[in-house]
Write a protein that holds these residues in place. Structure first.
Motif, short mmCIF file in Angstrom:
data_model
loop_
_atom_site.label_atom_id
_atom_site.label_comp_id
_atom_site.label_asym_id
_atom_site.label_seq_id
_atom_site.Cartn_x
_atom_site.Cartn_y
_atom_site.Cartn_z
N LYS A 7 0.91 -1.23 0.24
CA LYS A 7 0.03 0.12 -0.03
C LYS A 7 0.75 1.13 0.10
CE LYS A 7 -4.41 -1.07 1.78
NZ LYS A 7 -5.58 -0.91 2.60
N ILE B 83 0.89 4.46 -2.68
CA ILE B 83 0.83 5.73 -2.16
C ILE B 83 1.95 6.49 -2.96
CG2 ILE B 83 0.90 7.55 -0.36
CD1 ILE B 83 -0.54 5.16 1.32
N TRP C 22 -4.74 -1.27 -5.14
CA TRP C 22 -5.45 -0.84 -3.96
C TRP C 22 -6.37 -1.74 -3.21
CZ3 TRP C 22 -3.36 2.72 -0.54
CH2 TRP C 22 -3.93 2.72 0.73
N ASP D 197 -6.66 3.46 7.76
CA ASP D 197 -6.82 3.54 6.13
C ASP D 197 -7.88 4.90 5.91
OD1 ASP D 197 -5.49 1.38 5.09
OD2 ASP D 197 -7.37 0.24 5.11
N THR E 82 -5.87 7.74 3.89
CA THR E 82 -6.55 8.07 2.50
C THR E 82 -7.15 9.45 2.47
OG1 THR E 82 -8.39 6.86 3.13
CG2 THR E 82 -6.69 5.72 1.90
#
Length: 177
Positions: free
Chosen positions: A89, A93, A115, A157, A161
């Protein structure tokens, strides 16, 4: 628990800056965030989250001494496998940050699919470890562990995010060419 996670994440810094470009007034050129800085921020974030995750599990999952002796080695194995997924992850990013402002439809599609694959991998990891944890803990304690683990992951998360700009926002950048 939620406040502790969010406070720890806030200490890691604002990751929104990771994916933002800045126009240099004198030249009109776009300057990207330093790649080493992004790597350092993600590494620092990971280190803090790993430590916090373990403390939150310890604080919220009540174990006898006998259970703890069996649980923590299994937890360390689980955590090591989870780290591989979170590393994926983090790479996504970083890829997003590197491409932000010039992201094509195909790149956006690839990023979101990978993702989602990493989210699926987390659920598969939990499914894999459910019977393993169940061998060392009773059903209620195992369920409590997975509740706590799921809450921690969801908060991380959400915080992470929510700091990244939406992909469509790149279309709003001024044309500096």
């Amino acid at each position: 628990m939620a406040l502790a996670v969010l406070a720890a994440i806030a200490v890691c810094g604002n990751s929104r800056a990771l994916a933002q470009d800045k126009a240099v007034p004198s030249s009109g050129a776009v300057v990207r965030s330093d790649v080493n800085s992004i790597d350092q921020q993600l590494a620092q974030f990971d280190k803090q989250i790993d430590s916090l995750r373990k403390r939150l599990v310890a604080a919220n999952v009540t174990l006898t001494d006998a259970e703890a002796t069996k649980f923590w080695p299994v937890y360390e194995q689980y955590s090591a496998e989870l780290k591989k997924i979170t590393d994926t992850k983090n790479a996504l990013i970083k890829e997003y940050v590197d491409a932000y402002g010039t992201l094509t439809d195909e790149q956006a599609d690839s990023l979101i699919r990978r993702w989602l694959d990493s989210d699926i991998a987390i659920f598969e990891l939990r499914r894999k470890y459910l019977p393993i944890f169940r061998k060392v803990l009773n059903g209620k304690v195992t369920a409590t562990f997975f509740q706590v683990e799921h809450r921690i992951t969801a908060m991380i998360d959400l915080q992470l995010t929510s700091q990244l700009p939406l992909i469509q926002s790149q279309d709003e950048l001024p044309n500096l060419q």
